[in-house]
Scaffold this active site. Sequence first.
Site, PDB file in Angstrom:
ATOM      1  N   SER A   1       0.819  -1.210   0.000  1.00 23.71           N
ATOM      2  CA  SER A   1       0.000   0.000   0.000  1.00 23.71           C
ATOM      3  C   SER A   1       0.856   1.265   0.000  1.00 23.71           C
ATOM      4  O   SER A   1       1.569   1.534  -0.953  1.00 23.71           O
ATOM      5  CB  SER A   1      -0.946  -0.046   1.200  1.00 23.71           C
ATOM      6  OG  SER A   1      -1.793   1.072   1.196  1.00 23.71           O
TER       7      SER A   1
ATOM      8  N   ASP B   1      -2.295   7.006  -3.118  1.00 24.59           N
ATOM      9  CA  ASP B   1      -1.287   6.242  -2.383  1.00 24.59           C
ATOM     10  C   ASP B   1      -0.744   5.137  -3.304  1.00 24.59           C
ATOM     11  O   ASP B   1      -1.177   5.003  -4.457  1.00 24.59           O
ATOM     12  CB  ASP B   1      -1.848   5.695  -1.059  1.00 24.59           C
ATOM     13  CG  ASP B   1      -2.660   4.429  -1.233  1.00 24.59           C
ATOM     14  OD1 ASP B   1      -3.383   4.328  -2.246  1.00 24.59           O
ATOM     15  OD2 ASP B   1      -2.578   3.526  -0.372  1.00 24.59           O
TER      16      ASP B   1
ATOM     17  N   ASP C   1      -0.979   1.921  -3.796  1.00 26.69           N
ATOM     18  CA  ASP C   1      -1.783   0.918  -4.506  1.00 26.69           C
ATOM     19  C   ASP C   1      -3.134   1.482  -4.948  1.00 26.69           C
ATOM     20  O   ASP C   1      -4.037   0.734  -5.322  1.00 26.69           O
ATOM     21  CB  ASP C   1      -1.936  -0.366  -3.689  1.00 26.69           C
ATOM     22  CG  ASP C   1      -2.728  -0.182  -2.405  1.00 26.69           C
ATOM     23  OD1 ASP C   1      -2.797   0.955  -1.888  1.00 26.69           O
ATOM     24  OD2 ASP C   1      -3.293  -1.178  -1.911  1.00 26.69           O
TER      25      ASP C   1
ATOM     26  N   ASP D   1      -5.768   2.905  -3.649  1.00 23.93           N
ATOM     27  CA  ASP D   1      -7.093   2.792  -3.035  1.00 23.93           C
ATOM     28  C   ASP D   1      -7.481   4.055  -2.265  1.00 23.93           C
ATOM     29  O   ASP D   1      -8.617   4.197  -1.839  1.00 23.93           O
ATOM     30  CB  ASP D   1      -7.248   1.516  -2.172  1.00 23.93           C
ATOM     31  CG  ASP D   1      -6.212   1.391  -1.072  1.00 23.93           C
ATOM     32  OD1 ASP D   1      -5.324   2.266  -0.968  1.00 23.93           O
ATOM     33  OD2 ASP D   1      -6.285   0.396  -0.317  1.00 23.93           O
TER      34      ASP D   1
HETATM   35 MG    MG Z   1      -3.482   1.704  -0.044  1.00 21.78          MG
END
Ligand code: MG
Length: 471
Positions: free
Chosen positions: A113, A255, A257, A259
Site C-alpha cells: 500500500s 497512495d 496501490d 485505493d
Molecule cells: Mg493503499
Amino acid sequence: MPLKEGGREYTRATPGDVMGRLFGTNGIRGVVNRDLTVEMVVKLASSAGSILGSRVALGRDGRISSFLFKEAALSGLLSVGCDVFDLGIVPTPVLQYATKHFNLDGGLMITASHNPPEFNGVKVIAGDGVEVSRSVEEKIEGVYFKGGPELASWDHVGETHELHAFEPYCTSILSNIDLEAVRRANLKVAVDPGNGVATLVAPRIAQELGCKTYSVNADVDGMFPSRDSEPRPDNLNDLSALVQATGADLGVAFDGDADRAIFVDEKGRIYWGDVSFALVVKEFLKKHPGEAVATPVSSSRIIKDVVEEGGGSLLWTSVGSVTVSRTMVERSIKLGGEENGGIMYAPHQPVRDGSMAMALILEAMAKEAEPASRLFGKLLRYRQMKAKVPCPEHLKSKVMEKLESSVEAEHIEKIDGIKLWYQDDSWILIRPSGTEPAIRLYAEAKEEARVSKLLENGKKNIEEIISKLSH
Ligand code: MG
C-alpha cells in the site's frame, strides 16, 4: 519496535512474530527478506488458496520485490490446485473489482500500500471483492501455523490464465457517474500517482470523464523517488505546483496501490480526506435521499453534519477500512469513507477506490459548478488533532476500564474505545492502539485552543491512571 514513516510512528507487521497471528490491521506487511520472505509467501498463498477456493485472482503493485512475491504466491496457489487468474501489475481496487466481476473465489494482492519501498505485503480478498474477515484470516493462520495445507497430487496442480480487468473496471466507474454532466463541465485535472500503480488507471479515467489531464510522478517506480507513497499535506508540493502552473480545477494524489485519494483545490491548497468525503456525502444524499452512510468513529464531525443536513442516517463503525466495507456489505449501505482519503462507493464496489473517489469529486464539482476551493472551504468547520500515550500491552484494558468509570460528557459512545461528545460540538476519542503499546487520542473542535485542551486533559488523565496501575 516502532519505526518512523514520514513522521508518523507505527509498528511494523511482523508475520509470525506473535504466535498464531500473521495478519495485521490490513493484510500482511513487513520489510522484504527480513520480516517477509519468499518461503513465507509460498506458505501463506497455499494456506489461503486452501481456504478461498479453486479460482483465485493474483495481482501485484510496482514495488521492486513485487515480482518476486507474486511468483512465490503463484507457486503456492498452484501447489494446492488453485487455478490462478493473473492480472499483472494493477491497483488493488482493480484486483478487488475483478475478483467479484469474474466470479472468482478470492484474490491475493502483492502490495504494501502506502508503506516505504523496503516493505511489501499481501492483501487477501474474499470472493465478494472485500478483504477477508478476521474469522477467515484465523482459518488461514490456523493452516499456516500447522505447517501448511495438504498439497494437490501431481496431476491436480493448478493452471495459470492471464486476465485483463482494466476495461470492465473503468467501465464500471464511468457508468456510476453522471458522465454527460462531468464532460460538459470541461474540467482540468492534475493527477499525482506518486510513482504508484494509479498511473495505470487514474489519468485514463480523468480523460474519459472529458477532463484535460496533466500528471506528475506518473511512471511506476518501486523506489518511490518523488514522494512518500502515502499522500499527505506535507508531501504534495509537486501536485500543488502543477495545479497552479496549469490552471487546473482540481489536483488528486494517490497512495501506492491507488485505493486512497487526497485532493488539492485550484489554488493549490491540500485537504485531508474528511473534507473530500464530506463533499461526496453531500452530493450522494442529494441523489439518494434518506440513505445511510458508514464511517469510523475517528472521522470528523463534518461527516455527521453533512449527513444530518442532507437528511440521511449515519452509522459509526470501529476504526479500519475492512470493518467499514464489511459493515456496508452486511447492511446494504452504499457509501462509506475514512479520514485518510479512503472512499467506498458500493454501486461500483464497497471497498476503498481512489479512482472512484476522483470521479465522485469531479461529478460533485460539475453539478455544483463552483470552484473546488469554495466547495471544500465550506466544509472546513473543525480542527482535529491526534496524540498518543505509551502504555504497556497488559495494562491497556485496565486503563480503558478505569477511564470508562471516571469520564463525564454530554454523550458517551463505546463503539471503538471511548468517544466523549461535548455540548460545544467538540469530542475526544480514546482507544487502545491495535499495532503498538500505546493509547491513542483523537480530538476535534471548532477552535484550535479547545482541541489542544481536550488532548492535554485526556493525556494527563491516562498518564495518571497508568501510573496508579503500575504501582
Ligand atoms: Mg493503499
